[in-house]
Design an enzyme around this catalytic site. Structure first.
Site, PDB file in Angstrom:
ATOM      1  N   GLY A  62       0.825  -1.199   0.000  1.00 21.11           N
ATOM      2  CA  GLY A  62       0.000   0.000   0.000  1.00 21.11           C
ATOM      3  C   GLY A  62       0.856   1.244   0.000  1.00 21.11           C
ATOM      4  N   CYS A  89       5.134  -6.407   1.655  1.00 21.99           N
ATOM      5  CA  CYS A  89       5.566  -5.002   1.669  1.00 21.99           C
ATOM      6  C   CYS A  89       4.866  -4.241   2.801  1.00 21.99           C
ATOM      7  CB  CYS A  89       5.355  -4.367   0.301  1.00 21.99           C
ATOM      8  SG  CYS A  89       6.352  -2.895   0.092  1.00 21.99           S
ATOM      9  N   TYR A  90       3.898  -3.364   2.490  1.00 25.20           N
ATOM     10  CA  TYR A  90       3.181  -2.676   3.570  1.00 25.20           C
ATOM     11  C   TYR A  90       2.624  -3.713   4.547  1.00 25.20           C
ATOM     12  CZ  TYR A  90      -0.058   0.492   5.969  1.00 25.20           C
ATOM     13  OH  TYR A  90      -0.725   1.228   6.915  1.00 25.20           O
ATOM     14  N   HIS A 176       7.433  -7.793  -3.903  1.00 21.87           N
ATOM     15  CA  HIS A 176       6.099  -8.074  -4.438  1.00 21.87           C
ATOM     16  C   HIS A 176       6.114  -9.354  -5.283  1.00 21.87           C
ATOM     17  CE1 HIS A 176       3.939  -4.385  -3.310  1.00 21.87           C
ATOM     18  NE2 HIS A 176       5.158  -3.848  -3.307  1.00 21.87           N
ATOM     19  N   GLU A 178       3.656 -10.858  -6.544  1.00 21.49           N
ATOM     20  CA  GLU A 178       2.528 -10.901  -7.483  1.00 21.49           C
ATOM     21  C   GLU A 178       2.857 -10.293  -8.843  1.00 21.49           C
ATOM     22  OE1 GLU A 178       2.882  -9.074  -4.807  1.00 21.49           O
ATOM     23  OE2 GLU A 178       1.880  -7.123  -4.925  1.00 21.49           O
ATOM     24  N   ASP A 235     -20.019 -10.654 -21.734  1.00 23.07           N
ATOM     25  CA  ASP A 235     -20.447 -10.738 -20.331  1.00 23.07           C
ATOM     26  C   ASP A 235     -21.936 -11.042 -20.209  1.00 23.07           C
ATOM     27  OD1 ASP A 235     -17.883  -9.884 -20.107  1.00 23.07           O
ATOM     28  OD2 ASP A 235     -18.421  -7.801 -19.698  1.00 23.07           O
ATOM     29  N   LYS A 381     -12.358 -11.266 -16.450  1.00 20.35           N
ATOM     30  CA  LYS A 381     -12.833 -11.438 -17.833  1.00 20.35           C
ATOM     31  C   LYS A 381     -12.380 -12.767 -18.449  1.00 20.35           C
ATOM     32  CE  LYS A 381     -14.630  -9.210 -21.603  1.00 20.35           C
ATOM     33  NZ  LYS A 381     -15.751  -8.264 -21.662  1.00 20.35           N
TER      34      LYS A 381
HETATM   35  N1  ATP Z   1     -28.046  -3.015 -26.903  1.00 24.00           N
HETATM   36  C1  ATP Z   1     -28.212  -3.441 -25.642  1.00 24.00           C
HETATM   37  N2  ATP Z   1     -29.384  -4.001 -25.240  1.00 24.00           N
HETATM   38  C2  ATP Z   1     -29.562  -4.423 -23.983  1.00 24.00           C
HETATM   39  N3  ATP Z   1     -28.625  -4.330 -23.037  1.00 24.00           N
HETATM   40  C3  ATP Z   1     -27.436  -3.803 -23.355  1.00 24.00           C
HETATM   41  C4  ATP Z   1     -27.150  -3.325 -24.671  1.00 24.00           C
HETATM   42  N4  ATP Z   1     -25.903  -2.845 -24.695  1.00 24.00           N
HETATM   43  C5  ATP Z   1     -25.406  -3.025 -23.453  1.00 24.00           C
HETATM   44  N5  ATP Z   1     -26.327  -3.599 -22.642  1.00 24.00           N
HETATM   45  C6  ATP Z   1     -26.196  -3.940 -21.216  1.00 24.00           C
HETATM   46  O1  ATP Z   1     -25.135  -3.183 -20.669  1.00 24.00           O
HETATM   47  C7  ATP Z   1     -24.199  -4.040 -20.048  1.00 24.00           C
HETATM   48  C8  ATP Z   1     -22.808  -3.456 -20.132  1.00 24.00           C
HETATM   49  O2  ATP Z   1     -22.302  -3.528 -21.459  1.00 24.00           O
HETATM   50  P1  ATP Z   1     -20.838  -4.062 -21.711  1.00 24.00           P
HETATM   51  O3  ATP Z   1     -20.483  -3.697 -23.120  1.00 24.00           O
HETATM   52  O4  ATP Z   1     -19.950  -3.616 -20.609  1.00 24.00           O
HETATM   53  O5  ATP Z   1     -20.950  -5.665 -21.518  1.00 24.00           O
HETATM   54  P2  ATP Z   1     -21.285  -6.761 -22.612  1.00 24.00           P
HETATM   55  O6  ATP Z   1     -21.850  -6.064 -23.795  1.00 24.00           O
HETATM   56  O7  ATP Z   1     -22.130  -7.801 -21.992  1.00 24.00           O
HETATM   57  O8  ATP Z   1     -19.903  -7.415 -22.942  1.00 24.00           O
HETATM   58  P3  ATP Z   1     -18.688  -6.810 -23.769  1.00 24.00           P
HETATM   59  O9  ATP Z   1     -17.846  -6.108 -22.731  1.00 24.00           O
HETATM   60  O10 ATP Z   1     -18.037  -7.989 -24.344  1.00 24.00           O
HETATM   61  O11 ATP Z   1     -19.213  -5.854 -24.799  1.00 24.00           O
HETATM   62  C9  ATP Z   1     -24.367  -5.377 -20.773  1.00 24.00           C
HETATM   63  O12 ATP Z   1     -23.909  -6.446 -19.989  1.00 24.00           O
HETATM   64  C10 ATP Z   1     -25.869  -5.401 -20.997  1.00 24.00           C
HETATM   65  O13 ATP Z   1     -26.508  -5.847 -19.824  1.00 24.00           O
HETATM   66  N1  GLN Z   2       4.635  -1.118  -1.912  1.00 29.94           N
HETATM   67  C1  GLN Z   2       4.390  -0.918  -0.617  1.00 29.94           C
HETATM   68  O1  GLN Z   2       3.640  -1.655   0.012  1.00 29.94           O
HETATM   69  C2  GLN Z   2       5.060   0.260   0.009  1.00 29.94           C
HETATM   70  C3  GLN Z   2       4.859   0.319   1.494  1.00 29.94           C
HETATM   71  C4  GLN Z   2       5.272   1.646   2.087  1.00 29.94           C
HETATM   72  N2  GLN Z   2       4.377   2.689   1.614  1.00 29.94           N
HETATM   73  C5  GLN Z   2       6.716   1.953   1.717  1.00 29.94           C
HETATM   74  O2  GLN Z   2       6.979   2.901   1.023  1.00 29.94           O
HETATM   75  O3  GLN Z   2       7.598   1.234   2.126  1.00 29.94           O
END
Ligand code: ATP
Ligand code: GLN
Ligand code: XMP
Ligand code: MG
Length: 525
Positions: A62, A89-90, A176, A178, A235, A381
Site C-alpha cells: 500500500g 511489503c506494507y 512483491h 505478485e 459478459d 474477464k
Molecule cells: N443493446 C443493448 N441491449 C440491452 N442491453 C445492453 C445493450 N448494450 C449493453 N447492454 C447492457 O449493458 C451491459 C454493459 O455492457 P458491456 O459492453 O460492458 O458488456 P457486454 O456487452 O455484456 O460485454 P462486452 O464487454 O463484451 O461488450 C451489458 O452487460 C448489458 O446488460
Molecule cells: N509497496 C508498498 O507496500 C510500500 C509500502 C510503504 N508505503 C513503503 O513505502 O515502504
C-alpha cells in the site's frame, strides 16, 4: 428458503486484504491461476462481519507508511482466526508495526529489481524459490526484527527481506511476488496458499458452473422470474446462458436495438442467443426513439447520458410487458457485473475523476425495486471467457472484442444521424472483415472505425471529391486501463484504406490512430 452460500463458503478461500497497492488485484489473479479461490476486500474489513472463514490471509502492499497518523491498520481479530498470514511489503511492515513498531523511513527508496538471498532454504514459503530476481517498491523498512520473528531471506538493501514467526504461521516479505518481474513470485504465492494454508486447488469453471447454478436456483426459488439486458457481448451472454441453464424460460432477456449497433447485429444476436443458445430473448426495435433524441447533439457526454437514460426507459417499458405465469411481478434483475468492477468499487481511496460516463443499464434501475443477481461478480474477464466456452457458447462469440453500450453513437463524432451511422457501420464492417481475414482478430484486444466530422479533398476517376474521413483504431491491452496501438503491417493498412474509400460512399480518406492510452482513451468520445 435456506440462506444462499457465498462462493467463499463453497471453495477454500484466501482472503486478500487490500491496503491500496496498485498490484493488489494481481495477488488474487495469481492464486486463481493455480485454481485456488481468492477474494479481495478492503483492509478495513471487520473480521467479525466476514461471514466465512478464510483458509489464509494476505495483507497487501500500500502507498501509506504504517507509522503515519492516518495509516490504515488491519483488524487485529485477523490473528485470532488462527490461519496462516502473509504480509507483502506494507503488509509485512504492518506485522512489524503491530509487534514492536520498528518501522521507519529507509535511507534510500528501493524501486525495481533486487536479488533475493534465501537464508532458510528449508522454509516452506521458499520451496522451489532460490536466489532469484524479486521486485521491490518501498521507501520504508523494518529497523529491527519484530518480537518472536526470525529472518528467512535478505537482499542487498533489505536485511529483513523475508521473516517468519518462530511458532506461528505468520510470514512477511518486503518484495512483491505478485508482479511478473519477481521471477519466482508465483511459486511463492502457491507455496503459501497450497502448502501452508492447505487450500484445495478446486477453483475451476466446471466446479463454478455447478455451484452457481445451484446458488441461482436457491436464490430465485421455484417460481420467481428474472429479467436481464443482453447486448450480444461476452459478459451479458455468459450471464444469460448461466441463468437459462438454472431457470430456463423464467429468465427473460431483452436486447435493445438502439439504432447504433454494429451491422446486422440485432439479427445476429437473435440467431446466436435466441435460436442457438435457447435463451428466452426479446429484441426491441427502439432505433427511432434513440436517434430522435440524439438529433442535433454533438457533445460526447450528452450523447452518453441520452443513450443511458433512453436504455432505462425502453428497458422498463419492456419489462412491464412481461407477465410472469404466476401473476406475480418480476422479482430479479440479472447484471453482468465482473470482479474488476467490484474491486474498483471497494477501493477506500475515494472517487477518481470522471473521464467519461460509462453507461450501465441495470445499475440505474433502483426505483424498480428489483433484486440484483450478479453471477459473474467473482470472475475476471478471462474466467468469464472460459466459463462461456464451457457453457457451449461459440468460440467466436466468447472472443468477441468488447462493444460499448453507446455503440456507434460515440464513434460518429459530431451529430449522429442515420446516414452517418450507416457510413461508420459499413467502414467498421470492412475493417473487421479484413482483420479476421489476416488472422489478426484474436491478437487485437479491440478494433473499430470512427467517422470524423471533417471533410477532405480527394480525386476519384479524375473527379474532385470532398468527403469525410474514417479513423481506424486497434489496440492491445490486458485491462483496458492502459493500451497500445496495434502495429499493423503497412500492406494491411493500405488494403483496408483502399477498400473503405472504394466501397463506402461519403468517405475520401482513411487514417490510422497511433495514440496509446493514456494520453488518449480507447474510444474517441
Ligand atoms: N443493446 C443493448 N441491449 C440491452 N442491453 C445492453 C445493450 N448494450 C449493453 N447492454 C447492457 O449493458 C451491459 C454493459 O455492457 P458491456 O459492453 O460492458 O458488456 P457486454 O456487452 O455484456 O460485454 P462486452 O464487454 O463484451 O461488450 C451489458 O452487460 C448489458 O446488460
Ligand atoms: N509497496 C508498498 O507496500 C510500500 C509500502 C510503504 N508505503 C513503503 O513505502 O515502504
Ligand atoms: O459498456 C460500455 N459502455 C460505455 O459507455 C463505454 N465507454 C467505453 N467503453 C469501453 O471501455 C473500454 C475503455 O474505453 P475508454 O478508454 O474509451 O474509456 C473500451 O473497451 C470501450 O469500448 C464502454 N463500454
Ligand atoms: Mg458490450
Amino acid at each position: 428458503m435456506s440462506p444462499v452460500e457465498p462462493v467463499s463458503n463453497v471453495f477454500d478461500t484466501i482472503l486478500v486484504l487490500d491496503f491500496g497497492s496498485q498490484y493488489s488485484h494481481l495477488i488474487t489473479r495469481r492464486l486463481r491461476e493455480y485454481n485456488v479461490y481468492a477474494e479481495m476486500l478492503p483492509c478495513t474489513q471487520k473480521i467479525s462481519e466476514l461471514g466465512w472463514k478464510p483458509s489464509g490471509v494476505i495483507l497487501s502492499g500500500g502507498p501509506y507508511s504504517v507509522y503515519a497518523e492516518d495509516a490504515p491498520h488491519v483488524d487485529t481479530a485477523v490473528f485470532d482466526l488462527n490461519v496462516p498470514i502473509l504480509g507483502i511489503c506494507y503488509g509485512m511492515q504492518e506485522l512489524a508495526w503491530l509487534n514492536g513498531k520498528q518501522v521507519g523511513r529507509g535511507d534510500k527508496r528501493e524501486y525495481g529489481p533486487a536479488t533475493l538471498n534465501v537464508v532458510d532454504a528449508s522454509s516452506p514459503l521458499f520451496k522451489g524459490v532460490d536466489h532469484s530476481v524479486v521486485w521491490m517498491s518501498h521507501g520504508d523498512k523494518l529497523h529491527g526484527l519484530p518480537a518472536g520473528y526470525k529472518v528467512i531471506a535478505t537482499s542487498q538493501n533489505s536485511p529483513y527481506c523475508g521473516i517468519v514467526h518462530e511458532s506461528k504461521p505468520i510470514w512477511g516479505i518486503q518484495f512483491h511476488p505478485e508482479v511478473t518481474h519477481s521471477t519466482q513470485g508465483k511459486t511463492l504465492l502457491k507455496n503459501f496458499a497450497v502448502d501452508i494454508c492447505q487450500a484445495k486447488q478446486n477453483w475451476t469453471m466446471e466446479n463454478f458452473i455447478d455451484t452457481e447454478i445451484k446458488r441461482i436456483r436457491e436464490l430465485v426459488g421455484p417460481t420467481a422470474e428474472v429479467i436481464g439486458a443482453v447486448s450480444g457481448g461476452v459478459d451479458s451472454t455468459v450471464a444469460a446462458k448461466l441463468m437459462t441453464e438454472a431457470i430456463g424460460d423464467r429468465f427473460h432477456a431483452i436486447l435493445v436495438d438502439n439504432g447504433v449497433l454494429r451491422l446486422n447485429e440485432a439479427e445476429i444476436v437473435k440467431k446466436t442467443l435466441g435460436e442457438g443458445l435457447k435463451i428466452n430473448l426479446t429484441v426491441v426495435d427502439a432505433a427511432d426513439e434513440f436517434l430522435d433524441k440524439l438529433k442535433g447533439v454533438t457533445d460526447p457526454e450528452r450523447k452518453r447520458k441520452i443513450i443511458g437514460n433512453t436504455f432505462i426507459e425502453v428497458f422498463e417499458k419492456e419489462a412491464a410487458k412481461i407477465q410472469p405465469k404466476d401473476g406475480e411481478e418480476i422479482e430479479f434483475l440479472l447484471q453482468g457485473t465482473l470482479y474488476p468492477d467490484v474491486i474498483e468499487s471497494i477501493s477506500f481511496k475515494g472517487p477518481s475523476q470522471t473521464i467519461k460516463t460509462h453507461h450501465n443499464v441495470g445499475g440505474l434501475l433502483e426505483d424498480m425495486k428489483l433484486k440484483l443477481i450478479e453471477p459473474l461478480r467473482e470472475l475476471f474477464k478471462d474466467e468469464v471467457r472460459d466459463l462461456g466456452e464451457l457453457l457451449g457458447i461459440s468460440h467466436e462469440l466468447v472472443w468477441r472484442h468488447p462493444f460499448p453500450g453507446p455503440g456507434i453513437a460515440i464513434r460518429v463524432l459530431g451529430e449522429v444521424t442515420r446516414e452517418q451511422v450507416a457510413i461508420a457501420r459499413k467502414a467498421d464492417h470492412i475493417y473487421i472483415e479484413e482483420i479476421r481475414k489476416a488472422g489478426l482478430y484474436n491478437k487485437i484486444s479491440q478494433a473499430f472505425a470512427c467517422l470524423l466530422p471533417v471533410k477532405s479533398v480527394g480525386v476519384m476517376g479524375d473527379q474532385r471529391t470532398y468527403e469525410q474521413v474514417i479513423a481506424l483504431r486497434a489496440i492491445e491491452t490486458t485491462d483496458f486501463m492502459t493500451a497500445d496501438w496495434f502495429p499493423f503491417e503497412h500492406a494491411f493498412l493500405k488494403n483496408v484504406a483502399a477498400r473503405i474509400v472504394n466501397e463506402v460512399d461519403g468517405v475520401a480518406r482513411v487514417t490510422y490512430d497511433i495514440t496509446s492510452k493514456p494520453p488518449a482513451t480507447v474510444e474517441w468520445e
